[in-house]
Design an enzyme around this catalytic site. Structure first.
Site, short mmCIF file in Angstrom:
data_model
loop_
_atom_site.label_atom_id
_atom_site.label_comp_id
_atom_site.label_asym_id
_atom_site.label_seq_id
_atom_site.Cartn_x
_atom_site.Cartn_y
_atom_site.Cartn_z
N SER A 216 43.29 16.79 -12.19
CA SER A 216 42.74 15.52 -11.75
C SER A 216 41.22 15.50 -11.65
O SER A 216 40.63 14.43 -11.49
CB SER A 216 43.30 15.17 -10.39
OG SER A 216 42.90 16.15 -9.42
N LYS B 96 33.35 15.86 -6.94
CA LYS B 96 34.56 15.03 -7.12
C LYS B 96 34.66 14.02 -5.98
O LYS B 96 34.32 14.34 -4.83
CB LYS B 96 35.78 15.95 -7.15
CG LYS B 96 37.10 15.27 -7.47
CD LYS B 96 38.22 16.31 -7.58
CE LYS B 96 39.57 15.69 -7.89
NZ LYS B 96 40.63 16.71 -8.02
N SER C 248 44.16 21.40 -10.94
CA SER C 248 43.24 20.29 -11.24
C SER C 248 41.81 20.70 -11.53
O SER C 248 40.99 19.84 -11.88
CB SER C 248 43.24 19.29 -10.08
OG SER C 248 44.44 18.57 -10.06
#
Lengths: 484, 104
Positions: free
Chosen positions: A158, A83, A182
């Site tokens: 996210s 990420k 997330s």
């Protein structure tokens, strides 16, 4: 990737496959699914030539010690996406934000260094909601990521880019981060496994801070075993992170051999409200029946403060974010725009660098910390956070080992379908409690509604990830084998 | 407790954010919509014993909500060798050469 992370590492270790061939397969698959900006928009940064050069170097270094000792490189040759809020020296770290558009970290996050040490290759950085603020990956400054199962829908967020990278078969392991769900929510939306470890289990050194009392690095896996291997590689104490725990991690992959006899699973009634989609409730109940048939004992429990988790979370997280994001002022990192003097420069940089959701949360966080409102909002929320944590402690102290709940109240929704901020925040209703309490949680695929995946969530006591994995391995096997 | 446009402007100033005046009414509405859901917390009985112990520290006091510039013990000019437009001027280092005109 058709082979599991374990099979890939074994293949590279034995010489049946080269690291280059593995990395080439990743990029071939990425092209097939359209992982770029014009397609699913999964990958923000990559350097394919550098990745292939690194693969060649690894292939040239297949020393005898690696051949005889698989523990020395448990992820040897395994490609991993990371990420974009996790620091890497080889690729930019933008956090999905314009304010860090050109930022390259001078150091690797501890989790990245540990992956590399375990033999993994970082093949790219994935899209995300800006500064991890969102539940759909629609808040990225670089456009939304689309769900590989249905590109008209969101992948969750996210960490939507990492979830989509695993779900589309590009890799078997990817790293995400969790502040309120997330990793687990996108895992549920994309039909893969997502693990949020106990707060302190994994180092946050090099994870760009959003809400420091909640943030944790998490792992996506195509299977429970992929996720277990990934977590094993990154877990453990780190002197660079004062919040990392000295408690050594267990061997999570060993949980696949454990029986469910004697395991007590709690079904918290507050996670099954009357308003819950009955099809999601049925999938959870089927999972419970499968686990019961394998020897687990199941009991109803109560976590009475669950409904307060979202109001508490959306006070605590923005409050911490407003403080953490103060550092992005045009001086130390990334974007700098001219303004009227120093103060004008700060304001111009921040106002143009942050997107609407980040701006909204900074304002909200600053407001709840401001004079006259601190006690009513922040202090009150922290007091109730203590009650939420106590709910879990009491249930686990009463003899429950693992809790089973839905991961999310819905399946993946359509892109652009939710415009009301609070409605979006409610996506985290079943996941934010674990972050507030600091306990571990994971989402495991358990069924589908109209072709869209549904995950069930396991929650466990602090640092008891092992028993969570026992239940997850068993459920995965039972579903694959068609039990019950 | 509803926020007003004044509150949002004040908070934005504290957070060093410029808010487009045209965006202000919708921001007020959004924040009030979110804060409305927080009212449920007020009905919950809590005491210092029920709370998170980390909160109850007195080690760091709260500062007043004064907007920028954050007051310093002494004016910047008194300890900066040189200033221009509110920025400190520092000697150019060899490592800055690559940055060219991007340096202030």
């Amino acid at each position: 990737m058709s082979l599991s992370a374990r099979e890939t590492a074994d293949g590279v270790r034995s010489g049946q496959r080269t690291t280059r061939s593995v990395v080439e397969e990743v990029f071939r698959r990425a092209d097939e699914v359209g992982a770029g900006k014009d397609g699913l928009n999964i990958v923000l940064h990559e350097d394919r030539e550098a990745s292939l050069r690194e693969a060649d170097l690894r292939d040239g270094k297949s020393g005898a010690s690696y051949l005889v000792n698989p523990n020395a490189r448990p992820l040897k040759g395994v490609p991993v996406y990371v990420k974009d809020n996790i620091a890497t020296t080889t690729l930019r770290t933008t956090c999905g934000s314009r304010i860090l558009a050109d930022y390259v970290s001078p150091y690797d996050a501890t989790v990245v260094a540990r992956l590399r040490k375990a033999g993994a290759l970082i093949v790219g950085k994935t899209n995300m909601d800006e500064f991890a603020m969102g539940s759909s990956t629609e808040n990225s400054a670089y456009g939304p990521t689309k769900n590989p199962i249905d590109p008209t829908r969101v992948p969750g967020g996210s960490s939507g880019g990492s979830a989509a990278a695993v779900a589309s078969g590009m890799v078997r392991i990817a790293l995400g981060s969790e502040t309120g769900g997330s990793v687990r929510q996108p895992a549920s939306f994309c039909g893969i496994v997502g693990v949020k470890p106990t707060y302190g289990r994994v180092s946050r050194y090099g994870l760009v801070a959003f809400a420091s009392s909640l943030d944790q690095v998490g792992v996506f896996g195509r299977t429970v075993d992929d996720a277990a291997l990934g977590l094993q590689a990154i877990a453990g104490p780190d002197p660079r992170d004062a919040t990392s725990s000295p408690i050594e991690p267990q061997a999570y992959h060993a949980a696949q051999h454990d029986s469910l006899e004697g395991l007590v699973i709690g079904r918290p009634r507050e996670y099954f409200p009357d308003s819950l989609d009955p099809r999601i409730r049925d999938i959870c109940d089927q999972a419970i029946e499968r686990l019961k048939s394998l020897g687990a004992e199941v009991c109803d429990v109560s976590l009475p403060h669950t409904s307060l988790a979202i109001p508490v979370y959306y006070i605590v997280a923005p409050a911490e974010a407003s403080s953490n994001l103060a550092r992005f002022d045009g001086v130390r990192y990334g974007l700098r725009l001219s303004g009227d003097g120093l103060e004008g420069m700060y304001e111009a940089t921040r106002s143009n660098g942050f997107g609407p959701e980040v701006t909204r949360r900074i304002l909200l966080g600053t407001y709840v910390l401001s004079a006259g409102y601190y006690d009513a909002y922040y202090r009150k929320a922290m007091a109730i956070r203590g009650l939420i944590r106590r709910d879990f402690e009491q249930v686990f102290a009463a003899g429950v080992h693992v809790l089973l709940t839905p991961t999310a109240p819905t399946t993946a929704f359509k892109l652009g379908a939710i415009s009301d901020p609070y409605e979006m925040y409610m996506s985290d209703i079943f996941t934010a409690t674990a972050n507030l309490a600091g306990i571990p949680g994971m989402s495991v695929p358990a069924g589908a509604v109209e072709g869209l995946p549904v995950g069930v969530q396991f929650l466990a006591s602090h640092f008891d990830e092992y028993r969570m994995f026992v239940a997850a391995y068993a459920l995965e096997r039972a579903i694959a084998g068609g039990a019950v | 407790m509803a926020v007003s446009e004044f509150d949002v402007r004040h908070v934005a100033q504290l957070a060093r954010l410029a808010i487009d005046p045209a965006r202000l009414p919708s921001l007020v509405q959004e924040l009030n919509g979110i804060l409305g859901h927080m009212e449920a917390l007020g009905a919950v009985e809590t005491s210092p014993e029920t709370g998170d112990g980390r909160l109850e520290t007195t080690a760091a006091g709260l500062r007043s909500d004064e907007g920028p510039p954050i007051p310093l013990a002494a004016a910047r000019e008194t300890f900066a060798p040189q200033m221009a437009d509110g920025f400190f001027l520092v000697p150019r280092l060899a490592t800055h050469e690559d940055l060219g005109s991007r340096s202030p």
